[in-house]
Design a protein around this motif. Structure first.
Motif, PDB file in Angstrom:
ATOM      1  N   TRP A  44     -11.205   4.755  13.783  1.00 54.84           N
ATOM      2  CA  TRP A  44     -12.400   5.519  13.258  1.00 54.84           C
ATOM      3  C   TRP A  44     -12.793   4.862  11.811  1.00 54.84           C
ATOM      4  CZ3 TRP A  44     -15.755   8.856  15.245  1.00 54.84           C
ATOM      5  CH2 TRP A  44     -15.054   9.558  16.474  1.00 54.84           C
ATOM      6  N   SER A  45     -12.369   4.290  11.150  1.00 52.61           N
ATOM      7  CA  SER A  45     -12.620   3.743   9.654  1.00 52.61           C
ATOM      8  C   SER A  45     -13.953   3.159   9.613  1.00 52.61           C
ATOM      9  CB  SER A  45     -11.491   3.361   8.939  1.00 52.61           C
ATOM     10  OG  SER A  45     -11.148   2.007   9.693  1.00 52.61           O
ATOM     11  N   PRO A  46     -14.156   1.968  10.855  1.00 54.78           N
ATOM     12  CA  PRO A  46     -15.325   1.080  10.658  1.00 54.78           C
ATOM     13  C   PRO A  46     -16.372   1.752  10.956  1.00 54.78           C
ATOM     14  CG  PRO A  46     -13.406  -0.006  12.065  1.00 54.78           C
ATOM     15  CD  PRO A  46     -13.149   1.433  11.701  1.00 54.78           C
ATOM     16  N   PRO A  57     -17.509  -7.362   9.522  1.00 62.78           N
ATOM     17  CA  PRO A  57     -16.837  -7.266   8.792  1.00 62.78           C
ATOM     18  C   PRO A  57     -16.871  -6.403   7.269  1.00 62.78           C
ATOM     19  CG  PRO A  57     -16.952  -9.792   9.322  1.00 62.78           C
ATOM     20  CD  PRO A  57     -18.228  -9.023   9.885  1.00 62.78           C
ATOM     21  N   ALA A  58     -18.204  -6.262   7.038  1.00 56.97           N
ATOM     22  CA  ALA A  58     -18.389  -5.609   5.636  1.00 56.97           C
ATOM     23  C   ALA A  58     -18.253  -4.006   6.068  1.00 56.97           C
ATOM     24  CB  ALA A  58     -19.693  -5.669   5.449  1.00 56.97           C
ATOM     25  N   ALA A  59     -18.329  -3.571   7.528  1.00 55.75           N
ATOM     26  CA  ALA A  59     -18.136  -2.313   8.145  1.00 55.75           C
ATOM     27  C   ALA A  59     -16.407  -2.143   7.788  1.00 55.75           C
ATOM     28  CB  ALA A  59     -18.526  -2.039   9.399  1.00 55.75           C
ATOM     29  N   HIS A  60     -15.744  -3.119   8.154  1.00 55.37           N
ATOM     30  CA  HIS A  60     -14.527  -2.954   8.345  1.00 55.37           C
ATOM     31  C   HIS A  60     -13.646  -2.805   6.715  1.00 55.37           C
ATOM     32  CE1 HIS A  60     -15.070  -4.090  12.439  1.00 55.37           C
ATOM     33  NE2 HIS A  60     -14.005  -3.724  12.725  1.00 55.37           N
ATOM     34  N   TYR A  61     -14.221  -3.771   5.994  1.00 51.84           N
ATOM     35  CA  TYR A  61     -13.881  -3.587   4.604  1.00 51.84           C
ATOM     36  C   TYR A  61     -14.145  -2.224   3.984  1.00 51.84           C
ATOM     37  CZ  TYR A  61     -14.061  -8.846   5.323  1.00 51.84           C
ATOM     38  OH  TYR A  61     -13.595  -9.819   5.879  1.00 51.84           O
ATOM     39  N   LEU A  62     -15.323  -1.847   4.212  1.00 48.78           N
ATOM     40  CA  LEU A  62     -15.304  -0.263   3.896  1.00 48.78           C
ATOM     41  C   LEU A  62     -14.416   0.838   4.557  1.00 48.78           C
ATOM     42  CD1 LEU A  62     -17.110   1.762   2.439  1.00 48.78           C
ATOM     43  CD2 LEU A  62     -18.776   1.905   4.553  1.00 48.78           C
ATOM     44  N   GLY A  63     -14.127   0.234   5.911  1.00 51.39           N
ATOM     45  CA  GLY A  63     -13.153   1.083   6.406  1.00 51.39           C
ATOM     46  C   GLY A  63     -11.981   1.236   5.657  1.00 51.39           C
ATOM     47  N   TRP A  64     -11.470  -0.439   5.288  1.00 60.39           N
ATOM     48  CA  TRP A  64     -10.224  -0.089   4.503  1.00 60.39           C
ATOM     49  C   TRP A  64     -10.218   0.806   3.234  1.00 60.39           C
ATOM     50  CZ3 TRP A  64      -9.399  -6.292   3.976  1.00 60.39           C
ATOM     51  CH2 TRP A  64      -9.327  -6.743   5.579  1.00 60.39           C
ATOM     52  N   PHE A  65     -11.273   0.607   2.576  1.00 60.61           N
ATOM     53  CA  PHE A  65     -11.631   1.772   1.358  1.00 60.61           C
ATOM     54  C   PHE A  65     -11.127   3.063   1.893  1.00 60.61           C
ATOM     55  CE2 PHE A  65     -14.373   4.309  -1.140  1.00 60.61           C
ATOM     56  CZ  PHE A  65     -13.711   4.171  -2.283  1.00 60.61           C
ATOM     57  N   TYR A 168     -19.504   5.614  27.648  1.00 61.13           N
ATOM     58  CA  TYR A 168     -17.983   5.651  27.893  1.00 61.13           C
ATOM     59  C   TYR A 168     -17.228   5.745  26.533  1.00 61.13           C
ATOM     60  CZ  TYR A 168     -14.087   3.447  29.866  1.00 61.13           C
ATOM     61  OH  TYR A 168     -12.577   3.493  30.342  1.00 61.13           O
ATOM     62  N   PRO A 169     -16.123   6.605  26.785  1.00 66.07           N
ATOM     63  CA  PRO A 169     -15.236   6.558  25.460  1.00 66.07           C
ATOM     64  C   PRO A 169     -14.960   5.310  24.899  1.00 66.07           C
ATOM     65  CG  PRO A 169     -14.193   7.450  27.449  1.00 66.07           C
ATOM     66  CD  PRO A 169     -15.407   7.283  27.686  1.00 66.07           C
ATOM     67  N   PHE A 170     -15.563   4.910  24.027  1.00 68.47           N
ATOM     68  CA  PHE A 170     -15.282   3.288  23.661  1.00 68.47           C
ATOM     69  C   PHE A 170     -14.277   2.908  22.447  1.00 68.47           C
ATOM     70  CE2 PHE A 170     -18.858   5.011  21.374  1.00 68.47           C
ATOM     71  CZ  PHE A 170     -18.702   4.554  20.001  1.00 68.47           C
ATOM     72  N   LEU A 171     -13.743   4.027  21.764  1.00 72.85           N
ATOM     73  CA  LEU A 171     -12.931   3.736  20.723  1.00 72.85           C
ATOM     74  C   LEU A 171     -11.706   2.847  20.961  1.00 72.85           C
ATOM     75  CD1 LEU A 171     -12.916   7.004  18.473  1.00 72.85           C
ATOM     76  CD2 LEU A 171     -14.020   4.761  18.176  1.00 72.85           C
ATOM     77  N   THR A 172     -10.969   2.827  21.976  1.00 72.26           N
ATOM     78  CA  THR A 172      -9.885   2.032  22.332  1.00 72.26           C
ATOM     79  C   THR A 172     -10.217   0.639  22.297  1.00 72.26           C
ATOM     80  OG1 THR A 172      -8.981   3.874  23.739  1.00 72.26           O
ATOM     81  CG2 THR A 172      -7.896   1.748  23.799  1.00 72.26           C
ATOM     82  N   ASN A 173     -11.463   0.285  22.716  1.00 76.14           N
ATOM     83  CA  ASN A 173     -11.949  -1.087  23.041  1.00 76.14           C
ATOM     84  C   ASN A 173     -12.614  -1.191  21.704  1.00 76.14           C
ATOM     85  OD1 ASN A 173     -11.505  -1.520  25.665  1.00 76.14           O
ATOM     86  ND2 ASN A 173     -13.276  -0.549  26.535  1.00 76.14           N
ATOM     87  N   LEU A 174     -13.159  -0.238  20.759  1.00 74.94           N
ATOM     88  CA  LEU A 174     -13.590  -1.028  19.587  1.00 74.94           C
ATOM     89  C   LEU A 174     -12.481  -1.209  18.766  1.00 74.94           C
ATOM     90  CD1 LEU A 174     -16.132   1.167  17.249  1.00 74.94           C
ATOM     91  CD2 LEU A 174     -13.735   0.789  16.410  1.00 74.94           C
TER      92      LEU A 174
END
Length: 642
Positions: A44-46, A57-65, A168-174
């Motif tokens: 969920w964080s990204p 990658p920027a979305a993921h770095y924000l997700g880390w925060f 389709y429920p995509f979070l597992t693949n995300l």
């Protein structure tokens, strides 16, 4: 490597959250809940950043925060928390797993992970091999994983049908897309997440069973009944063998059919490991999260603890985009247990207000997912309709379920009549789930209702195991009791054991050849991410599954099962390939950038493909694959690259 940091950081934060929520010495409960907290955060964080920066990658770095802030907030919230409830401590002590049960969890996990690794393998030349039902399902999931990582658009779209909104429920693949984007190989981005979910699933199954049954004997029985499930297919197989070995050649040589999945005999109650957990990534992740949420919910039902209601509501509210069928099952079970608790409560108003700790986070978290993704797809053709019977196909109703589910179906009826009353009350949601799945379809492919039926089966094996434990202890002094009991267990698991044995021994099937892998690598490295490709509708399409590119119209079976009306576009594809003189006009009208001529296209359109290929400049050629530039933009890019 950012991918390793991404995974370890979120798992570490999940473990810290778990330590605060479940205080005390470090144990498997903390570890397993920490795994799920961490994976849910990694899923969920990204997402918030992806709406702003795309899936980057920027979305993921924000997700880390965001994950770090969540962990810090939990620490502040629970900084003075002490679990001084002696009643709950005693209750927890009574539900601890034994060494034998932990050993079974590890055995099941290792067996499953070894099977999955052997079902998604790469040869030294780069070609991809698979086994069993992964041959049909794996390319679909890979297309979602690579499409999200390569194209970076958010919300995601189907790469197998240009322009279609992904429902389709995509979070597992995300989650796998994140690891792939941040440096993992495609294979390990799939395997490592599945391995973690597998351990969590087996652990929380055992903890949920122990929570409800309070008996190691019953827990072990229920685990064997659930994971080595099967009906009477093995006996149909023995009958075929009796008629002569040649009579089973069609079954033994079929990649998809087994004693628990034998269409000719209308045996459709597939083994849960072979046909659901191995090929269906969303079911694997969804059940891991669901079993954890049900553990929390049942603990709340028994103890009345608000924190368990709150946690259960939060975890359940995150389920729709992980696994929609599991979310539906959670809603039904939670509502039924609430009604049962309300009936028994002395202070009904206080209980109602307490259960708002579950209902409010559940609604707040789930509703946006349902409105944005689930409900629009559910309005597509074939979703949510009355069927009046699941898969009986001419079989008498009781016989269909007896031959498919086997002895468990008969024992369930006996357990409902003779079992302990306090356990039977909890079986109410199972009855509702069974009736719902028997009479209503939730997807175009009716077989998919098995994902709801298996939650009915989960609760069923619990009451059957509880009843068998009582019977065993009553009659265990009698000389024949052990033999009879062993025969019952054998009858329950015989077909499932044969299916698992067959799955282990399946020969690898080529999914993507070396030429397909090289084609995908070239496209990833040299061609635009947003291009649209015209191809045949083969399910193992390397451009969609390995290169993450969007194809104009993909495999019929997937499009139909997702409720996508592909008939008009299918006609356009056939017209383009069969009528070279109309190809250019239709290509412009439909935004086609490239056309692929591989074995599938050549075999299907053998009389016309060469004439079309001569009209357009060649972009790539290797082995049996030609890729031609069609649009003006694609031709200009080719000139610049030269």
């Amino acid at each position: 490597m950012p991918g390793i940091i991404h995974l370890i950081f979120h798992l570490g934060c999940g473990f810290l959250i778990s330590q605060k929520i479940f205080p005390g010495r470090v144990n498997l409960k903390q570890f397993s809940s920490g795994l799920l907290f961490g994976l849910l955060c990694a899923m969920w964080s990204p997402v918030p950043g992806a709406f702003i920066f795309g899936f980057s990658p920027a979305a993921h770095y924000l997700g880390w925060f965001l994950t770090g802030m969540l962990t810090f907030s939990v620490y502040l919230l629970y900084r003075n928390h002490r679990d001084n409830n002696l009643k709950e401590e005693n209750y927890e002590a009574n539900t601890e797993l034994s060494i034998f049960e932990i050993g079974l969890i590890l055995t099941f996990t290792i067996f499953f992970c070894a099977m999955l690794a052997s079902h998604f393998n790469m040869a030294p030349d780069g070609s991809v091999y698979t086994r069993g039902n992964l041959y049909g399902d794996l390319p679909f999931h890979l297309a979602m994983i690579t499409g999200l990582a390569e194209q970076g658009g958010f919300p995601p779209v189907y790469t197998i049908f240009a322009g279609a909104h992904l429902g389709y429920p995509f979070l597992t693949n995300l989650l796998s897309s994140s690891l792939y984007l941040l440096g993992f190989s495609l294979r390990w981005s799939v395997l490592i997440t599945s391995f973690i979910f597998a351990f969590a699933l087996f652990y929380w199954f055992f903890r949920l069973a122990r929570e409800i049954l309070m008996s190691g004997f019953s827990v072990v029985l229920s685990a064997f009944f659930f994971f080595i499930n099967g009906g009477l297919g093995a006996f149909f197989l023995l009958a075929r063998l009796w008629a002569g070995p040649g009579r089973i050649d069609a079954l033994s040589g079929n990649l998809f059919m087994s004693p628990t999945n034998w269409v000719e005999q209308n045996l459709v109650w597939s083994n849960v490991v072979c046909d659901l957990l191995l090929p269906q990534r969303t079911t694997l992740a969804g059940w891991a999260v669901l079993f954890f949420a049900l553990f929390l919910l049942y603990r709340a039902y028994k103890t009345g603890e608000k924190r368990y209601l709150l946690l259960s509501g939060i975890i359940g509210g995150l389920l729709p985009l992980v696994h929609t069928h599991s979310f539906l099952a959670f809603i039904v079970i939670g509502f039924c247990w609430f009604i049962l608790a309300l009936i028994r409560a002395a202070d009904k108003k206080a209980l109602f207000l307490r259960w708002l700790y579950l209902a409010l986070p559940l609604i707040i978290l789930a509703l946006p997912q349902l409105l944005i993704w689930t409900f629009p797809q559910a309005g597509s053709p074939g979703f949510l309709r009355f069927i009046g019977g699941w898969n009986e196909r001419g079989d008498l109703w009781p016989w269909f379920w007896i031959k498919n589910v086997g002895v468990i179906f008969i024992l369930a009826v006996v357990a409902l009549i003779r079992g302990r009353r306090e356990k039977l009350y909890l079986y109410l949601p199972a009855v509702i789930l069974f009736i719902t799945a028997e009479f209503f379809a939730f997807q175009p492919w009716v077989w998919d209702n098995i994902k709801i039926f298996f939650i009915w089966y989960l609760l069923t094996v619990f009451i059957v195991a509880d009843y068998l434990k009582i019977i065993y202890y009553i009659y265990r002094e009698r000389p024949a009791s052990a033999y009879i009991f062993g025969m019952v267990i054998f009858l329950v698991i015989f077909s499932g054991a044969l299916s698992l044995l067959r799955e282990v021994q399946l020969s690898p099937a080529l999914l993507f050849s070396r030429d397909q892998v090289e084609l995908a690598d070239y496209v990833k490295d040299n061609l635009p991410e947003d291009s649209i490709y015209l191809t045949a509708d083969n399910h193992n399409n390397a451009l969609a599954s390995l290169a993450g590119r969007t194809i104009f119209c993909g495999y019929d079976g997937w499009l139909w099962s997702q409720g996508i009306d592909y008939s008009e576009r299918k006609g356009i594809v056939n017209t383009m390939f069969n009528n070279p003189e109309q190809f250019a006009l239709l290509a412009r009208e439909n935004g086609i950038d490239y056309v692929l001529f591989g074995p599938d296209e050549r075999n299907r359109y053998e009389s016309t493909w060469m004439e079309i290929a001569r009209q357009y400049p060649l972009v790539y050629e290797s082995g049996d694959y030609l890729l031609c530039a069609v649009s003006l933009e694609a031709k200009e890019l080719l000139l610049r690259q030269k």
